[in-house]
Design a protein around this motif. Structure first.
Motif, PDB file in Angstrom:
ATOM      1  N   PRO A 142     -16.032   3.441  33.855  1.00  0.00           N
ATOM      2  CA  PRO A 142     -14.940   2.542  34.240  1.00  0.00           C
ATOM      3  C   PRO A 142     -15.329   1.429  35.219  1.00  0.00           C
ATOM      4  CG  PRO A 142     -14.700   4.671  35.329  1.00  0.00           C
ATOM      5  CD  PRO A 142     -15.886   4.788  34.441  1.00  0.00           C
ATOM      6  N   VAL A 143     -16.592   1.329  35.629  1.00  0.00           N
ATOM      7  CA  VAL A 143     -16.985   0.268  36.568  1.00  0.00           C
ATOM      8  C   VAL A 143     -17.945  -0.695  35.859  1.00  0.00           C
ATOM      9  CG1 VAL A 143     -18.059  -0.241  38.798  1.00  0.00           C
ATOM     10  CG2 VAL A 143     -16.779   1.886  38.486  1.00  0.00           C
ATOM     11  N   PRO A 144     -17.503  -1.947  35.611  1.00  0.00           N
ATOM     12  CA  PRO A 144     -18.316  -2.876  34.808  1.00  0.00           C
ATOM     13  C   PRO A 144     -19.725  -3.076  35.371  1.00  0.00           C
ATOM     14  CG  PRO A 144     -16.118  -3.767  35.161  1.00  0.00           C
ATOM     15  CD  PRO A 144     -16.211  -2.521  35.983  1.00  0.00           C
ATOM     16  N   ALA A 145     -19.850  -3.183  36.693  1.00  0.00           N
ATOM     17  CA  ALA A 145     -21.171  -3.444  37.273  1.00  0.00           C
ATOM     18  C   ALA A 145     -22.131  -2.290  36.984  1.00  0.00           C
ATOM     19  CB  ALA A 145     -21.043  -3.657  38.775  1.00  0.00           C
ATOM     20  N   VAL A 146     -21.629  -1.079  37.014  1.00  0.00           N
ATOM     21  CA  VAL A 146     -22.477   0.081  36.751  1.00  0.00           C
ATOM     22  C   VAL A 146     -22.864   0.096  35.266  1.00  0.00           C
ATOM     23  CG1 VAL A 146     -22.608   2.599  36.801  1.00  0.00           C
ATOM     24  CG2 VAL A 146     -21.310   1.380  38.541  1.00  0.00           C
ATOM     25  N   ARG A 147     -21.887  -0.249  34.454  1.00  0.00           N
ATOM     26  CA  ARG A 147     -22.151  -0.317  33.015  1.00  0.00           C
ATOM     27  C   ARG A 147     -23.308  -1.270  32.745  1.00  0.00           C
ATOM     28  NH1 ARG A 147     -16.514  -0.635  31.689  1.00  0.00           N
ATOM     29  NH2 ARG A 147     -16.763  -2.873  31.424  1.00  0.00           N
ATOM     30  N   GLU A 148     -23.274  -2.412  33.433  1.00  0.00           N
ATOM     31  CA  GLU A 148     -24.334  -3.396  33.211  1.00  0.00           C
ATOM     32  C   GLU A 148     -25.686  -2.883  33.657  1.00  0.00           C
ATOM     33  OE1 GLU A 148     -23.195  -7.182  34.957  1.00  0.00           O
ATOM     34  OE2 GLU A 148     -21.331  -7.048  33.771  1.00  0.00           O
ATOM     35  N   THR A 149     -25.719  -2.266  34.840  1.00  0.00           N
ATOM     36  CA  THR A 149     -26.978  -1.707  35.344  1.00  0.00           C
ATOM     37  C   THR A 149     -27.540  -0.699  34.339  1.00  0.00           C
ATOM     38  OG1 THR A 149     -26.019  -1.860  37.535  1.00  0.00           O
ATOM     39  CG2 THR A 149     -28.059  -0.611  37.344  1.00  0.00           C
ATOM     40  N   ALA A 150     -26.661   0.192  33.887  1.00  0.00           N
ATOM     41  CA  ALA A 150     -27.096   1.218  32.937  1.00  0.00           C
ATOM     42  C   ALA A 150     -27.587   0.568  31.657  1.00  0.00           C
ATOM     43  CB  ALA A 150     -25.945   2.176  32.642  1.00  0.00           C
ATOM     44  N   GLN A 151     -26.834  -0.428  31.197  1.00  0.00           N
ATOM     45  CA  GLN A 151     -27.169  -1.088  29.943  1.00  0.00           C
ATOM     46  C   GLN A 151     -28.539  -1.751  29.998  1.00  0.00           C
ATOM     47  OE1 GLN A 151     -24.496  -0.720  27.486  1.00  0.00           O
ATOM     48  NE2 GLN A 151     -26.474  -0.794  26.477  1.00  0.00           N
ATOM     49  N   THR A 152     -28.805  -2.420  31.141  1.00  0.00           N
ATOM     50  CA  THR A 152     -30.092  -3.088  31.290  1.00  0.00           C
ATOM     51  C   THR A 152     -31.236  -2.087  31.156  1.00  0.00           C
ATOM     52  OG1 THR A 152     -28.983  -4.574  32.815  1.00  0.00           O
ATOM     53  CG2 THR A 152     -31.391  -4.643  32.799  1.00  0.00           C
ATOM     54  N   ARG A 153     -31.089  -0.974  31.875  1.00  0.00           N
ATOM     55  CA  ARG A 153     -32.140   0.053  31.793  1.00  0.00           C
ATOM     56  C   ARG A 153     -32.252   0.635  30.390  1.00  0.00           C
ATOM     57  NH1 ARG A 153     -34.728   2.943  36.004  1.00  0.00           N
ATOM     58  NH2 ARG A 153     -35.505   4.242  34.304  1.00  0.00           N
ATOM     59  N   LEU A 154     -31.117   0.852  29.761  1.00  0.00           N
ATOM     60  CA  LEU A 154     -31.128   1.415  28.410  1.00  0.00           C
ATOM     61  C   LEU A 154     -31.808   0.456  27.434  1.00  0.00           C
ATOM     62  CD1 LEU A 154     -27.572   3.009  28.304  1.00  0.00           C
ATOM     63  CD2 LEU A 154     -29.731   4.236  27.991  1.00  0.00           C
ATOM     64  N   ASN A 155     -31.538  -0.844  27.627  1.00  0.00           N
ATOM     65  CA  ASN A 155     -32.176  -1.818  26.734  1.00  0.00           C
ATOM     66  C   ASN A 155     -33.686  -1.784  26.867  1.00  0.00           C
ATOM     67  OD1 ASN A 155     -29.708  -2.515  25.748  1.00  0.00           O
ATOM     68  ND2 ASN A 155     -29.502  -4.373  27.010  1.00  0.00           N
ATOM     69  N   GLN A 156     -34.152  -1.602  28.119  1.00  0.00           N
ATOM     70  CA  GLN A 156     -35.609  -1.482  28.320  1.00  0.00           C
ATOM     71  C   GLN A 156     -36.141  -0.269  27.561  1.00  0.00           C
ATOM     72  OE1 GLN A 156     -36.092  -1.170  32.557  1.00  0.00           O
ATOM     73  NE2 GLN A 156     -35.389  -3.274  32.914  1.00  0.00           N
ATOM     74  N   PHE A 157     -35.391   0.814  27.646  1.00  0.00           N
ATOM     75  CA  PHE A 157     -35.801   2.032  26.942  1.00  0.00           C
ATOM     76  C   PHE A 157     -35.894   1.771  25.435  1.00  0.00           C
ATOM     77  CE2 PHE A 157     -34.401   5.642  24.361  1.00  0.00           C
ATOM     78  CZ  PHE A 157     -35.316   6.621  24.703  1.00  0.00           C
ATOM     79  N   PHE A 158     -34.860   1.151  24.902  1.00  0.00           N
ATOM     80  CA  PHE A 158     -34.861   0.933  23.451  1.00  0.00           C
ATOM     81  C   PHE A 158     -35.968  -0.032  23.030  1.00  0.00           C
ATOM     82  CE2 PHE A 158     -30.324   2.314  23.840  1.00  0.00           C
ATOM     83  CZ  PHE A 158     -30.487   3.495  23.131  1.00  0.00           C
ATOM     84  N   GLU A 159     -36.186  -1.078  23.859  1.00  0.00           N
ATOM     85  CA  GLU A 159     -37.256  -2.013  23.520  1.00  0.00           C
ATOM     86  C   GLU A 159     -38.582  -1.295  23.456  1.00  0.00           C
ATOM     87  OE1 GLU A 159     -37.128  -5.360  26.229  1.00  0.00           O
ATOM     88  OE2 GLU A 159     -35.098  -5.785  25.476  1.00  0.00           O
ATOM     89  N   ALA A 160     -38.845  -0.475  24.481  1.00  0.00           N
ATOM     90  CA  ALA A 160     -40.128   0.233  24.541  1.00  0.00           C
ATOM     91  C   ALA A 160     -40.237   1.222  23.386  1.00  0.00           C
ATOM     92  CB  ALA A 160     -40.240   0.980  25.874  1.00  0.00           C
ATOM     93  N   THR A 161     -39.144   1.861  23.055  1.00  0.00           N
ATOM     94  CA  THR A 161     -39.179   2.907  22.043  1.00  0.00           C
ATOM     95  C   THR A 161     -39.327   2.350  20.638  1.00  0.00           C
ATOM     96  OG1 THR A 161     -37.780   4.240  23.454  1.00  0.00           O
ATOM     97  CG2 THR A 161     -37.935   4.909  21.176  1.00  0.00           C
ATOM     98  N   PHE A 162     -38.685   1.235  20.413  1.00  0.00           N
ATOM     99  CA  PHE A 162     -38.680   0.742  19.044  1.00  0.00           C
ATOM    100  C   PHE A 162     -39.721  -0.339  18.769  1.00  0.00           C
ATOM    101  CE2 PHE A 162     -34.272   2.428  19.211  1.00  0.00           C
ATOM    102  CZ  PHE A 162     -34.435   3.381  18.219  1.00  0.00           C
ATOM    103  N   GLN A 163     -40.470  -0.777  19.808  1.00  0.00           N
ATOM    104  CA  GLN A 163     -41.351  -1.921  19.566  1.00  0.00           C
ATOM    105  C   GLN A 163     -42.489  -1.609  18.589  1.00  0.00           C
ATOM    106  OE1 GLN A 163     -42.882  -3.114  23.325  1.00  0.00           O
ATOM    107  NE2 GLN A 163     -44.262  -1.362  23.524  1.00  0.00           N
ATOM    108  N   GLU A 164     -43.126  -0.474  18.762  1.00  0.00           N
ATOM    109  CA  GLU A 164     -44.364  -0.268  17.987  1.00  0.00           C
ATOM    110  C   GLU A 164     -44.112   0.232  16.569  1.00  0.00           C
ATOM    111  OE1 GLU A 164     -43.530   3.677  19.745  1.00  0.00           O
ATOM    112  OE2 GLU A 164     -43.315   1.580  20.332  1.00  0.00           O
ATOM    113  N   ALA A 165     -42.994   0.913  16.381  1.00  0.00           N
ATOM    114  CA  ALA A 165     -42.768   1.568  15.085  1.00  0.00           C
ATOM    115  C   ALA A 165     -42.620   0.550  13.956  1.00  0.00           C
ATOM    116  CB  ALA A 165     -41.535   2.447  15.163  1.00  0.00           C
TER     117      ALA A 165
END
Lengths: 257, 482, 431
Positions: free
Chosen positions: C408-431
């Motif tokens: 329910p807190v937009p700023a936290v959502r954004e922080t989480a999202q940024t980190r999650l995007n890094q995770f997905f980028e790293a995970t999906f880049q090489e495959a």
């Protein structure tokens, strides 16, 4: 046939029925109308013997026999049938198995042999047809995944199969579209016979266009406040419950017939 | 609706039907366990040397182990030295060669249990091995089976006649060191059934073993080994009962199934050991290890169990799915009442490619009983394309019992898929009221609802046993409505 | 059998003595109780899957010093309290100045307050199931007491930044206690971050947060677990709820050397409800273990739990969710759902959804899945011309985002999202 005298009943210490008097003779069709919360459903549940309701005063006899002394299943075997407003689902138990058990319980009570499977199947198919239910419903779990209309037709089908002395129909019209209503009404009309009584409990009068009652009673605040013939229902429809000085909160959102 | 609840309670009371004792003279070892007892046991059974060595090794391993305490059951510690490890009806030197030689008292016992063994009344289509306390007393239809090349005999006979098969497969699925009770069983098992279905043979009869504990203060430690060679099929059933006694009795069996390429084994159990009385006194401790290995490709092992007896049940019929495309199934109904405790479930170990497993578990708890499902579904790294579906449903009858679900799911393969679901329900007052309004007795209504709840499992049982199981539930449930 | 290794006594000596006496006494008492405690092994049921990731070397035992500069990710708007290495930094914090809300560092409590607090600490958690998290009570150097008077409402989220400095080996023991009075409202965001790892340093973070919700209180707890890879984190959150209170939790976790979080909720008053959401992503050789336990102590309470996990590379994710319906807790409703995705054959996911039920008139269900994405969804996307790989990436992200979107807190959502995007980028880049 059915005689109710000064019946009082309560649920969780709250009195719902406050002195009901009613006489029903064989061959008659009675309708009990009334707004929500008037005690209509309670009356049907009490007659069928639901232990959630406590009878605090009064008497009920069926052909002279004290009904209140009997267990639910004994009342059923004596010929009381309740078509439920909200039939419950019993997963895994097929309609067929359920009904055959019921039919044979009744037969045993009358000192008759069990009905054999083939005979029963034939009978079950016939009554299914009468209420326009596909016989495949017999193989499905009791009310499991049935639509509202299917559940109601399933109830009437059971009445046809069990041939009760007194059939109580609790809001059997609720949730039905006009076509389904007609099918159900045809089924109920097929139940009419000189040695059987029918008690219909309903909020709206539309069902009574299809199943014409001999008597109409208005239930309010746990008492029957007015009785009359068929014309009483029409008058009620025209003038609303307010005409009798009853508040009906639900009249406003009544569905169009 | 407290009143209905009380009625439900009233409904689940009935005597245990098979609680009688057979008066028969028996050879019974003095209670106690040590290496000498094992030597004597092996000698009585005229076992080859390898068997004695195997037993002693298991015994020494057992001494180092601790009784497991992780199951959701509670019971006083078992005194393993107060148990007699061998009890057999007295008889002539050798095993009975034909049914005519079997003690008529024993035949009468089995007849009373509904398992007639003699020629005229044999169960059609079912070959029976009757195990009484520690020994097999009779096996029916031996000739017909022999014609098909099927070996179905007491395991003690197999040890002598088919040592190479026994040596190859005994302990190959459940090694003696597997767990505490398996080690104990390996050291002291007395009898049980042995089945070998040759390549390509579809066993012409249902095979069945009926286990009966009769003697007091004895433990029953049977061992069953079933080998289905390539492309073969067998359906095997076991039934169990025991007399009513105030003391607890120990039953620690091991069952091993081996399915080679394209073979299928269907193993069904109707377990009705004496559950103890209404106060929880007496009853069998049923600590059993059952495991099947699908070592061949396209093989299939299917466990179906209906567990209504025993004071304590500790049992996890499992499948090790090693062969590619192999299939494991577990269908279970476990009913506990009074003070019974059950901790039962399965393990599906997926090792091969495209292995599939299905788990359907129905637990019914009544009275003050405790009923737990415990299961493991595991996908190894090589379990490419493996699948599992698990459904665990609990039905509670009354508010003093417990129903628990402890599923472990472990995956190390990204293409493997597991779906697990669990639900809990009760026999509702509305359901009971509907049935009763239609004239059905409350007892019958509860049993109908419970049978409906178990339907998916019952349909897996061979026909005549499905009927039997349904009735057994009725009996076990009597007085439980509440 | 070899005796199980025990907790080294080096871990039982706190450094700071600046707390009020009753808290010092409590700490001492807890330390004495933990002396000789066996460390969990793979045979310890609640550490079965994680014991092998636990590596407590003696040089990690000392408390990290409460000095040094804090990291940069503190650009948090509004109310915040900053902890460095388990000790509050007042100068970096911004406290709300509102009636009915007091936020006090443990070391600033007077004797009387401290005595009361000492009597209430640790009562939200079941000791035997959080054996290692108990270490916090033997070691905390400081802590934060948040008190909400009846009807008090905090108008914005309160952030607590738990930063640990990983320049040298050592431990930090942050401690929070929230006492939410009747009908009070609070949203608390806890961010766990680390700075300055030298790669060699071994750091243990042992954080405990407790919430007591009085009648009708509404509390939202958001937890972002974003510490560096090398940190071993063993934490616990305990919640006790009275009548008609509502507790909502959103946990977002990124894996590390060891991540273990226990969330325990006790529903003790009728009409109480809790909603627990959790998301975990782990990659590389990371680990994450979430244990949740919901106790329906009385009837007429609702619980709803949804956890989703993704393990990539050689990562290892564990979920253990338990629902316990006590005798007579009739009309309890409990629903638990856990879905998992394994993105690589080297990774491992273990899940154990448990039900323990001692009342019959209840609705309890759990579902768990591990496995591929919904085939029909993949097909739907592909049939619209989206590449198969891209479809997988989209659906995998959606799998997690569904829950992140509920924070329910937009700023936290954004922080989480940024980190999650890094995770997905790293995970999906090489495959």
């Amino acid at each position: 046939m059915l005689s109710i005298k000064n019946l009082h009943a309560s649920v969780e210490d709250k009195e719902i029925l406050k002195g009901i008097n009613l006489e029903i003779k064989a061959g008659e069709v009675h309708a009990i109308m009334g707004p929500n919360g008037s005690g209509k459903s309670t009356l049907s549940q009490v007659l069928a013997g639901n232990e959630a309701f406590e009878v605090t005063e009064g008497e009920v006899t069926l052909n002279g026999q004290n009904l209140l002394e009997l267990e639910t299943e004994e009342r059923a075997r004596e010929g009381i049938f309740l078509a439920f407003q909200y039939p419950v689902e019993i997963p895994g138990v097929s309609n067929l198995q359920f009904l055959r058990t019921a039919v044979n319980a009744m037969r045993k009570h009358r000192g008759e042999e069990d009905m054999n499977a083939a005979e029963f199947m034939k009978l079950a198919r016939e009554v299914c047809k009468q209420v326009d239910l596909d016989p495949s419903f017999l193989k499905r779990g009791v009310n499991e995944g049935f639509s509202g209309g299917e559940k109601k037709r399933n109830e009437i089908m059971q009445a046809l199969l069990l041939q009760p002395k007194l059939a109580i129909l609790d809001e059997t019209d609720s949730g039905l579209d006009i076509d389904a209503l007609k099918v159900v009404a045809d089924g109920v009309n097929a139940l009419r016979s000189p040695d059987r009584a029918i008690l219909m409990v309903t909020h709206y009068q539309r069902l009574l266009n299809h199943i014409v009652p001999d008597y109409v009673h208005v239930l309010a605040g746990g008492r029957i406040i007015k009785s009359g013939g068929r014309e009483l229902a029409l008058e009620l429809e025209e003038k609303g419950y307010g005409w009798l000085g009853i508040k009906d909160e639900d009249a406003a959102d009544a569905p169009a017939n | 609706m407290a009143t209905t609840d009380n009625e439900v309670k009233e409904l689940i009371k009935r005597e245990y039907e098979h609680g009688f004792v057979t008066e028969i003279e028996a050879d019974t070892f003095e209670p106690g366990l040590n290496e000498d007892v094992i030597r004597r046991l092996s000698e009585v059974k005229r076992e080859p040397e390898f068997m004695l060595e195997w037993r002693l090794k298991a015994y020494r391993r057992w001494l180092e182990m601790d009784e497991p305490d992780w199951a959701h059951v509670h019971f006083p510690k078992v005194d393993y030295n107060a148990i007699s490890y061998y009890s057999a009806p007295k008889k002539r030197e050798d095993m009975p060669q034909s049914l005519d030689e079997v003690d008529p008292e024993l035949l009468r016992t089995y007849e009373k249990l509904g398992i007639p063994l003699h020629e005229r009344a044999k169960l059609a289509g079912v070959a029976v091995d009757a195990v009484f306390d520690s020994v097999s007393v009779a096996t029916t239809f031996k000739e017909q089976l022999a014609e098909a090349g099927v070996i179905f005999c007491p395991i003690s006979e197999a040890v002598q006649k088919y040592p190479e098969l026994v040596q190859k497969y005994l302990g190959s699925v459940v090694p003696p060191s597997d767990n505490y009770f398996a080690a104990l069983n390996s050291a002291v098992f007395s009898d049980g059934s042995f089945v070998y279905i040759p390549k390509g043979v579809r066993c012409p009869l249902e095979l069945s073993t009926y286990f009966r504990i009769n003697a007091a203060n004895t433990g029953q430690f049977e061992r069953t080994l079933i080998i289905a060679d390539e492309g073969s099929y067998v359906s095997y059933l076991e039934g169990c009962t025991a007399p009513m006694r105030d003391e607890n009795q120990l039953h620690a069996a091991v069952v091993e199934l081996v399915a080679l390429d394209d073979a299928q084994i269907k193993y069904s159990t109707v377990q009705n050991w004496y559950p103890g009385d209404e106060e929880g006194k007496g009853g069998i401790y049923n600590f059993v290890t059952k495991r099947g290995a699908c070592i061949g490709k396209n093989s299939k092992i299917s466990w179906t169990q209906v567990e209504t007896g025993s004071a304590i049940t500790w049992k996890y019929p499992s499948c090790v799915l090693r062969g590619d495309n192999s299939v494991g199934e577990f269908y279970s109904v476990a009913l506990t009442h009074n003070y019974q405790q059950a901790d039962t479930g399965t393990k599906m170990i997926h090792l091969g490619k495209n292995t599939k497993s299905t788990i359907i578990s129905k637990g019914i708890s009544a009275g003050r009983s405790s009923n737990a499902y415990r299961g493991l579904v595991k996908f190894g790294p090589g379990a490419e394309g493996a699948r599992n579906f698990t459904q665990c449903d609990s039905l509670l009858i009354g508010d003093r019992c417990g129903a628990h679900t402890f599923p472990y799911i472990e995956s190390r393969n990204k293409s493997a898929i597991v779906e697990h679901e669990a639900t809990t329900s009760k026999v509702s007052d509305e359901q009971l009221f509907l049935c009763r309004q239609r004239g059905i007795d409350p007892e019958q209504a509860v049993s109908m609802i419970v049978n409906g709840f178990c339907k998916e499992v019952f349909k897996e049982l061979p026909m005549e046993f499905a009927v039997e199981a349904g009735k057994l539930l009725e009996v076990s449930l009597e007085g439980s409505v509440g | 059998m070899k005796p199980a290794p025990t907790l080294s006594s080096a871990f039982l000596h706190p450094a700071g003595q600046s707390l009020p006496q009753p808290l010092l006494a409590l700490r001492k008492q807890r330390a004495a109780a933990l002396l000789g405690m066996p460390l969990p092994t793979r045979k310890t049921e609640n550490w079965k899957y994680s014991a092998r990731h636990l590596k407590l070397a003696d040089d990690m035992a000392i408390s990290l010093p409460a000095e040094g500069k804090t990291g940069t990710s503190l650009a948090v708007p509004g109310y915040k309290v900053v902890f460095l290495n388990g000790v509050m930094l007042p100068e970096a914090s911004e406290f709300p100045d509102l009636d009915g809300i007091t936020i006090t560092s443990f070391s600033d409590l007077d004797e009387q307050e401290a005595r009361e607090l000492a009597g209430r600490l640790d009562h939200t958690l079941t000791p035997q199931s959080v054996q290692l998290a108990q270490l916090n009570s033997a070691r905390f150097e400081d802590g934060l007491l948040i008190r909400l008077q009846p009807d008090a409402v905090l108008d914005q989220p309160l952030y607590i930044i738990h930063e640990v400095n990983a320049d040298a080996s050592g431990s930090a023991f942050p401690r929070i206690f929230v006492d939410a009075g009747r009908h009070s409202r609070l949203t608390l965001v806890e961010e766990f971050i680390s700075s300055g790892s030298n790669g060699q340093a071994q750091v243990l973070v042992n954080a405990v947060t407790e919430f007591c919700l009085d009648e009708g209180a509404h509390l939202t707890s958001i937890r972002l677990d974003m510490e560096g890879d090398s940190i071993q984190h063993i934490g616990a959150t305990g919640v006790r709820q009275q009548r008609n209170s509502r507790f909502e939790s959103h946990c977002v976790g990124f894996g590390g050397a060891l991540r273990r979080h226990d969330l325990q909720v006790r529903l003790e008053g009728e009409g109480a409800e809790c909603k627990l959401n959790g998301v975990v992503v782990a990659q590389g050789a990371q680990h994450y273990d979430n244990h949740t336990n919901i106790e329906h102590v009385v009837g007429h309470c609702n619980s709803e739990e949804t956890y989703r996990n993704i393990a990539a590379d050689q990562a290892h994710v564990v979920f253990n969710g338990r629902i316990h319906i006590h005798p007579d807790a009739q009309k309890s409703n409990a629903e638990m759902n856990n879905k998992n995705l394994l993105l690589s054959n080297g990774a491992e996911i273990d899940t154990k959804p448990e039900l323990e039920i001692y009342a019959d008139d209840v609705k309890c269900a759990h579902g768990a899945t591990i496995g591929q994405l919904d085939k029909t969804s993949v097909f739907y996307l592909v049939s619209r011309g989206i590449g198969r790989r891209e479809a997988h990436v989209l659906l995998t992200m959606a799998f997690i985002n569904e829950l992140v979107a509920q924070i329910p807190v937009p700023a936290v959502r954004e922080t989480a999202q940024t980190r999650l995007n890094q995770f997905f980028e790293a995970t999906f880049q090489e495959a």
